[in-house]
Design a protein around this motif. Structure first.
Motif, short mmCIF file in Angstrom:
data_model
loop_
_atom_site.label_atom_id
_atom_site.label_comp_id
_atom_site.label_asym_id
_atom_site.label_seq_id
_atom_site.Cartn_x
_atom_site.Cartn_y
_atom_site.Cartn_z
N GLN A 129 0.54 -1.03 -0.14
CA GLN A 129 -0.06 -0.26 0.04
C GLN A 129 0.88 1.30 -0.20
O GLN A 129 0.03 2.48 0.32
CB GLN A 129 -0.63 0.23 1.12
CG GLN A 129 -2.02 -0.99 1.18
CD GLN A 129 -2.80 -0.77 2.34
OE1 GLN A 129 -2.89 -1.68 4.00
NE2 GLN A 129 -3.98 0.13 2.70
N ASN A 130 1.83 1.40 -0.25
CA ASN A 130 3.02 2.26 -0.21
C ASN A 130 3.48 2.76 -1.87
O ASN A 130 4.37 4.54 -2.16
CB ASN A 130 4.64 2.16 0.63
CG ASN A 130 5.21 0.43 -0.03
OD1 ASN A 130 4.20 -0.05 -1.02
ND2 ASN A 130 6.36 0.48 0.18
N VAL A 131 2.36 3.26 -2.49
CA VAL A 131 2.50 2.99 -3.74
C VAL A 131 1.54 4.11 -4.31
O VAL A 131 0.37 4.04 -4.03
CB VAL A 131 2.78 1.88 -4.69
CG1 VAL A 131 2.76 2.64 -6.29
CG2 VAL A 131 3.42 0.57 -4.53
N ASP A 132 2.01 5.23 -4.72
CA ASP A 132 1.23 6.09 -4.39
C ASP A 132 0.32 5.91 -6.26
O ASP A 132 0.50 5.44 -6.89
CB ASP A 132 1.57 7.44 -5.53
CG ASP A 132 2.93 8.23 -4.09
OD1 ASP A 132 2.30 8.25 -2.83
OD2 ASP A 132 3.83 9.08 -4.75
N PHE A 133 -1.04 6.75 -5.68
CA PHE A 133 -2.47 5.70 -6.45
C PHE A 133 -1.76 6.51 -8.49
O PHE A 133 -2.00 5.14 -9.19
CB PHE A 133 -3.51 7.07 -6.16
CG PHE A 133 -4.54 7.00 -6.57
CD1 PHE A 133 -5.45 6.21 -6.90
CD2 PHE A 133 -4.42 7.90 -8.20
CE1 PHE A 133 -6.19 5.93 -7.78
CE2 PHE A 133 -5.99 7.61 -9.38
CZ PHE A 133 -7.24 7.03 -8.41
N ALA A 134 -1.18 7.30 -8.49
CA ALA A 134 -0.90 8.00 -10.20
C ALA A 134 0.28 6.65 -10.36
O ALA A 134 0.75 6.46 -11.56
CB ALA A 134 0.25 9.03 -9.74
N ASN A 135 1.09 5.89 -9.67
CA ASN A 135 2.15 5.65 -10.20
C ASN A 135 1.92 3.59 -9.97
O ASN A 135 2.63 3.01 -10.24
CB ASN A 135 3.07 5.36 -9.07
CG ASN A 135 3.87 6.82 -9.34
OD1 ASN A 135 3.83 7.34 -10.31
ND2 ASN A 135 4.66 7.20 -8.26
N ILE A 136 0.55 3.48 -10.05
CA ILE A 136 0.05 2.18 -9.59
C ILE A 136 0.05 1.05 -10.79
O ILE A 136 0.60 -0.30 -10.46
CB ILE A 136 -1.45 2.02 -8.27
CG1 ILE A 136 -1.24 2.26 -6.87
CG2 ILE A 136 -1.04 0.06 -8.61
CD1 ILE A 136 -3.01 2.48 -6.32
N THR A 137 -0.52 1.79 -11.45
CA THR A 137 -0.53 0.56 -12.55
C THR A 137 0.96 0.48 -13.62
O THR A 137 1.43 -0.46 -14.12
CB THR A 137 -1.32 1.72 -14.07
OG1 THR A 137 -3.14 1.93 -13.74
CG2 THR A 137 -1.08 1.16 -15.13
N ALA A 138 1.62 0.91 -13.02
CA ALA A 138 2.99 1.51 -13.76
C ALA A 138 4.00 0.60 -13.25
O ALA A 138 4.35 -0.49 -13.38
CB ALA A 138 4.07 3.03 -13.56
N ALA A 139 3.77 0.67 -11.61
CA ALA A 139 4.18 -0.05 -10.28
C ALA A 139 4.06 -2.03 -10.84
O ALA A 139 4.82 -2.73 -11.37
CB ALA A 139 4.25 -0.18 -9.88
N PHE A 140 2.49 -2.11 -11.11
CA PHE A 140 2.34 -3.51 -11.93
C PHE A 140 2.67 -3.95 -13.01
O PHE A 140 2.98 -5.23 -13.29
CB PHE A 140 0.71 -3.57 -12.02
CG PHE A 140 0.28 -4.61 -11.76
CD1 PHE A 140 0.20 -5.83 -11.04
CD2 PHE A 140 -0.35 -4.92 -13.33
CE1 PHE A 140 -0.21 -7.30 -11.18
CE2 PHE A 140 -0.57 -6.26 -13.56
CZ PHE A 140 -0.95 -7.31 -12.79
N VAL A 141 2.85 -3.42 -13.86
CA VAL A 141 3.03 -3.04 -15.61
C VAL A 141 4.86 -3.37 -15.75
O VAL A 141 5.28 -4.45 -16.13
CB VAL A 141 2.96 -2.00 -15.99
CG1 VAL A 141 3.52 -2.63 -17.57
CG2 VAL A 141 1.45 -2.03 -16.86
N SER A 142 5.60 -3.54 -14.15
CA SER A 142 7.10 -3.27 -14.09
C SER A 142 7.66 -4.75 -13.70
O SER A 142 8.35 -4.90 -13.37
CB SER A 142 7.40 -1.78 -13.60
OG SER A 142 7.29 -1.28 -12.00
N GLY A 143 6.12 -5.27 -13.28
CA GLY A 143 6.76 -6.49 -12.30
C GLY A 143 6.31 -6.58 -10.84
O GLY A 143 6.32 -7.49 -10.38
#
Length: 333
Positions: free
Chosen positions: A168-182
């Motif tokens: 839960q420590n990923v900013d809302f705007a970066n959640i998709t990018a974090a998932f796509v990156s693995g």
């Protein structure tokens, strides 16, 4: 000569009266500043109201700004930087729990379900049991997406803090990018991000938290009680415009809605917009009426209680005023 002067004076008086009436009073559009918690196709009816001129028809000059986050949106409302907030109804409860002398009142519901979807990295037949032992990329603690997500997981016998690794420590705007990156095996995403991830082959929508968690006053127009008392006519006009947009959305196809709201999503492909709106329409996310039901309010309290974010249950009458919504439904056809 005297008669000519009288006619001239009368003409000047008429012109002056017309000029004065045009500079103020009912002839002038009333300014209203909206702060939306994020820019999202989930809020399509709001953009329809703006694009189709429904606010203007009601004599309102609406200025929309994105205030990026529930805490920032509520701070802007309480400080007077905006007049109306579009944000989750839970924020009004948080303000109430802090003992505010000028509580925030919900007056027009825009969405009536959670707007997130469960996206799995791997394809294949889905079962909720697969989440046990997995890495789950969730949303912000205390926000409605996360609370509705945890509520759904518990409904399926999964403890979100014991049975999986919850990030839960990923900013809302970066959640998709974090998932796509693995990062993570599962992620909770709004549209159009869910459709974009699917289109790119980076994940698969396997469940809807909106369907699973039931009816909720998920995103609501709210304002301070003092503003509502000082400008009831503005709140009524605003609600009328919202309901016009709701009726329009119910009567039009995803394609028609996507074309209308496209100016607010210039970086999103039309097919993704259509796909996103279609999903929300099919699961009944867009509210048909601005009124908040007591059942959905109580469901919200259940969700917050389950998440440990509710100090005490708040009666719907404390923070919801449906009088404007009821008038809108009766007058707008």
């Amino acid at each position: 000569m005297n008669n000519a002067r009288k006619v001239l004076w009368l003409a000047l008086i008429v012109l002056l009266t017309a000029a004065l009436s045009g500079c103020g009073g009912s002839g002038q559009a009333q300014k209203v500043k909206i702060g939306e918690v994020t820019r999202s196709v989930f809020y399509a009816p709001q953009y329809v109201a703006l694009e189709k001129g429904f606010f203007k028809e009601e004599g309102l000059d609406v200025e929309l700004q994105t205030t990026a986050g529930g805490d920032k949106t509520m701070t802007a409302l309480l400080s007077g930087a905006i007049d109306v907030a579009l944000v989750g109804a839970e924020t009004s409860i948080y303000v109430y729990q802090q003992g505010s002398e000028d509580p925030v009142i919900n007056f027009a519901q825009l969405t009536q379900t959670d707007g997130t979807f469960l996206v799995a990295r791997d394809a294949g037949e889905f079962d909720w049991e697969k989440l046990k032992g997995s890495v789950f990329l969730g949303q912000r603690k205390g926000g409605m997406p996360q609370m509705a997500g945890e509520f759904t997981l518990r409904k399926h016998g999964i403890d979100p803090h014991q049975d999986l690794e919850l990030i839960q420590n990923v900013d809302f705007a970066n959640i998709t990018a974090a998932f796509v990156s693995g990062t993570g095996q599962f992620v909770q995403l709004f549209e159009p991000q869910a459709s974009i991830v699917e289109k790119e082959g980076k994940g698969h929508v396997v469940a809807s938290f909106g369907t699973e968690s039931g009816r909720l006053p998920y995103t609501v127009f709210m304002t301070k009680q003092s503003y509502m008392k000082d400008r009831p006519e503005v709140v009524q006009k605003f609600t009328n415009a919202v309901h016009k947009a709701q009726l329009w959305v119910q009567a039009h196809t995803p394609e028609g809605i996507a074309e209308t709201v496209a100016p607010y999503f210039k970086d999103t492909d039309m097919d993704i917009l259509v796909s996103s709106i279609k999903r929300y329409k099919e699961q009944g996310s867009y509210a048909e009426t601005p009124a908040l039901s007591e059942d959905s309010w109580n469901n919200l309290l259940d969700v917050m209680e389950s998440a440990g974010e509710l100090n005490e249950r708040v009666d719907v009458g404390e923070l919801v005023d449906n009088s404007f919504a009821d008038k809108a439904v009766n007058s707008v056809k």
